[in-house]
Design a protein around this motif. Structure first.
Motif, mmCIF file in Angstrom:
data_model
loop_
_atom_site.group_PDB
_atom_site.id
_atom_site.type_symbol
_atom_site.label_atom_id
_atom_site.label_comp_id
_atom_site.label_asym_id
_atom_site.label_seq_id
_atom_site.Cartn_x
_atom_site.Cartn_y
_atom_site.Cartn_z
ATOM 1 N N UNK A 27 21.425 2.431 -33.403
ATOM 2 C CA UNK A 27 22.763 2.625 -32.791
ATOM 3 C C UNK A 27 23.948 1.732 -33.386
ATOM 4 N N UNK A 28 23.469 0.391 -33.608
ATOM 5 C CA UNK A 28 24.069 -0.477 -34.386
ATOM 6 C C UNK A 28 24.755 -0.207 -35.867
ATOM 7 N N UNK A 29 23.707 0.247 -36.430
ATOM 8 C CA UNK A 29 23.857 0.655 -37.790
ATOM 9 C C UNK A 29 24.792 1.760 -38.003
ATOM 10 N N UNK A 30 24.382 2.696 -37.144
ATOM 11 C CA UNK A 30 25.318 4.009 -36.863
ATOM 12 C C UNK A 30 26.758 3.968 -36.572
ATOM 13 N N UNK A 31 26.916 3.055 -35.667
ATOM 14 C CA UNK A 31 28.266 2.668 -35.362
ATOM 15 C C UNK A 31 29.062 1.946 -36.377
ATOM 16 N N UNK A 32 28.392 1.349 -37.216
ATOM 17 C CA UNK A 32 28.773 0.502 -38.287
ATOM 18 C C UNK A 32 29.215 1.502 -39.499
ATOM 19 N N UNK A 38 36.882 4.412 -40.560
ATOM 20 C CA UNK A 38 38.132 4.339 -39.933
ATOM 21 C C UNK A 38 38.625 2.864 -39.782
ATOM 22 N N UNK A 39 37.921 1.899 -40.341
ATOM 23 C CA UNK A 39 38.395 0.535 -40.316
ATOM 24 C C UNK A 39 39.914 0.441 -40.720
ATOM 25 N N UNK A 40 40.815 -0.157 -40.114
ATOM 26 C CA UNK A 40 42.035 -0.645 -40.268
ATOM 27 C C UNK A 40 43.049 0.651 -40.272
ATOM 28 N N UNK A 248 31.928 7.976 -30.950
ATOM 29 C CA UNK A 248 33.089 8.510 -31.465
ATOM 30 C C UNK A 248 34.376 8.163 -31.001
ATOM 31 N N UNK A 249 34.222 7.883 -29.506
ATOM 32 C CA UNK A 249 35.583 7.240 -28.803
ATOM 33 C C UNK A 249 36.067 6.047 -29.447
ATOM 34 N N UNK A 250 35.196 4.824 -29.732
ATOM 35 C CA UNK A 250 35.633 3.699 -30.260
ATOM 36 C C UNK A 250 36.170 3.877 -31.574
ATOM 37 N N UNK A 251 35.403 4.693 -32.460
ATOM 38 C CA UNK A 251 35.670 4.469 -33.983
ATOM 39 C C UNK A 251 36.900 5.335 -34.173
ATOM 40 N N UNK A 252 37.291 6.348 -33.289
ATOM 41 C CA UNK A 252 38.490 6.911 -33.340
ATOM 42 C C UNK A 252 39.892 6.179 -32.984
ATOM 43 N N UNK A 253 39.516 4.965 -32.347
ATOM 44 C CA UNK A 253 40.760 4.219 -32.138
ATOM 45 C C UNK A 253 41.059 3.307 -33.151
ATOM 46 N N UNK A 254 40.376 3.206 -34.310
ATOM 47 C CA UNK A 254 40.757 2.587 -35.321
ATOM 48 C C UNK A 254 40.655 1.163 -35.352
ATOM 49 N N UNK A 255 41.577 0.364 -36.009
ATOM 50 C CA UNK A 255 41.522 -1.138 -36.177
ATOM 51 C C UNK A 255 40.161 -1.483 -36.754
ATOM 52 N N UNK A 256 39.625 -2.524 -35.790
ATOM 53 C CA UNK A 256 38.072 -3.019 -36.443
ATOM 54 C C UNK A 256 37.075 -2.208 -35.975
ATOM 55 N N UNK A 257 36.884 -0.819 -36.579
ATOM 56 C CA UNK A 257 36.317 0.049 -36.151
ATOM 57 C C UNK A 257 34.843 0.088 -36.583
ATOM 58 N N UNK A 258 34.667 -0.594 -37.656
ATOM 59 C CA UNK A 258 33.036 -0.722 -37.749
ATOM 60 C C UNK A 258 32.384 -1.556 -36.879
#
Length: 305
Positions: A27-32, A38-40, A248-258
């Motif tokens: 899960x860690x690696x997948x989320x990364x 979408x980072x930044x 999916x929720x957190x990475x679509x918020x952008x910013x420090x998404x990794x």
């Protein structure tokens, strides 16, 4: 604060420790890998370019290959290997592991992490000075091996070793508190804790540091400040019913998404188990990364036993 989704309070406790441990690491690696794309970016930019970003496709500002990961996973694996080689957390060995990782010219390295490693190289000290401005998320993103290797240890020992690894690069009470809470949440989840149990751990954190409250607004475009990072993770974890929905929720918020993706992924992976990771995500993750995560999860759990 926001209460956990009522439909997720009684998840099965029948998952094995191994399934939860592997789930956390994958899960860690997948989320990364998912969040690196979408980072930044802002949520609006993500929407315009990807719609809802839910596929591991690489790219992003780092121009990653599909399935490639960043410093979040790399530093976790470096910390985990150091723990295995030394039968526990040895601060000098951890600092050396991080220094060797940086010497390998990684694709990404945060400024606070870089400064901490340079401090170790020039001074030989394994702890940077206390700094009120170093409340970043860089120590938290890599802390999963602590949870796996010390899941049978008393809480005060878990907190102690958390700080040994954290202070190599981040010495800040807010960063410490957030990092320790995530590690304790993962440990509790490995043992079958419900979301109500985990919510109490967050309440304890908020009682100590009010800045971590996460019910006032939906945090978008989170920075590398650990408070915003964990607000995003808590909001998604307690509101969503599946690993996929939360990540999916957190990475679509952008910013420090990794990093929000990595921390959400490790927590959700421990809670829902390895089988909850979507098959297409597992297939897309770089094979060497997947193998390293699975092997290290098993070895760290064995070390704890």
């Amino acid at each position: 604060m926001l209460k956990p989704n009522a439909g997720t309070l009684a998840e099965s406790t029948e998952l094995s420790l191994y399934e939860r441990a592997v789930g956390a690491y994958i899960g860690l690696a997948i989320g990364d890998a998912l969040g690196a794309t979408t980072e930044f970016m802002t949520p609006r930019e993500i929407q315009e370019k990807h719609g809802t970003h839910n596929h591991i496709i690489g790219g992003g500002w780092l121009k990653l290959k599909t399935g490639q990961v960043t410093d979040d996973t790399d530093m976790s694996l470096a910390l985990g290997q150091s723990i295995l080689d030394n039968n526990g957390v040895d601060p000098k060995a951890v600092a050396e592991a991080f220094s060797n990782w940086m010497r390998s010219k990684p694709i990404d390295c945060g400024n606070t992490v870089r400064r901490g490693i340079i401090h170790y190289r020039t001074s030989g000290e394994t702890s940077v000075p206390l700094n009120e401005f170093d409340a970043g998320n860089g120590a938290c993103m890599r802390a999963l091996p602590i949870a796996l290797a010390y899941h049978n240890a008393p809480e005060d020992e878990v907190r102690r070793v958390c700080r040994l690894q954290s202070h190599v690069t981040h010495n800040n009470p807010v960063s410490d508190a957030g990092t320790e809470t995530i590690v304790l949440m993962v440990i509790a989840t490995l043992k079958g804790a419900t979301k109500d149990d985990l919510f109490q751990l967050v309440n304890d954190l908020v009682a100590e540091h009010r800045s971590f409250r996460f019910d006032k607004r939906r945090v978008e475009n989170p920075s590398g400040w650990i408070v915003e990072t964990l607000q995003v993770v808590f909001q998604a974890f307690f509101a969503k019913d599946t690993l996929e929905a939360a990540v999916v929720d957190v990475v679509n918020r952008g910013g420090d998404a990794d990093t929000t993706g990595a921390i959400a992924g490790m927590l959700c992976g421990a809670y829902y188990g390895a089988g909850a990771v979507p098959r297409q995500w597992r297939r897309a993750l770089a094979c060497d990364v997947k193998a390293a995560c699975e092997e290290q999860a098993a070895r760290l759990m064995s070390l704890a036993s």
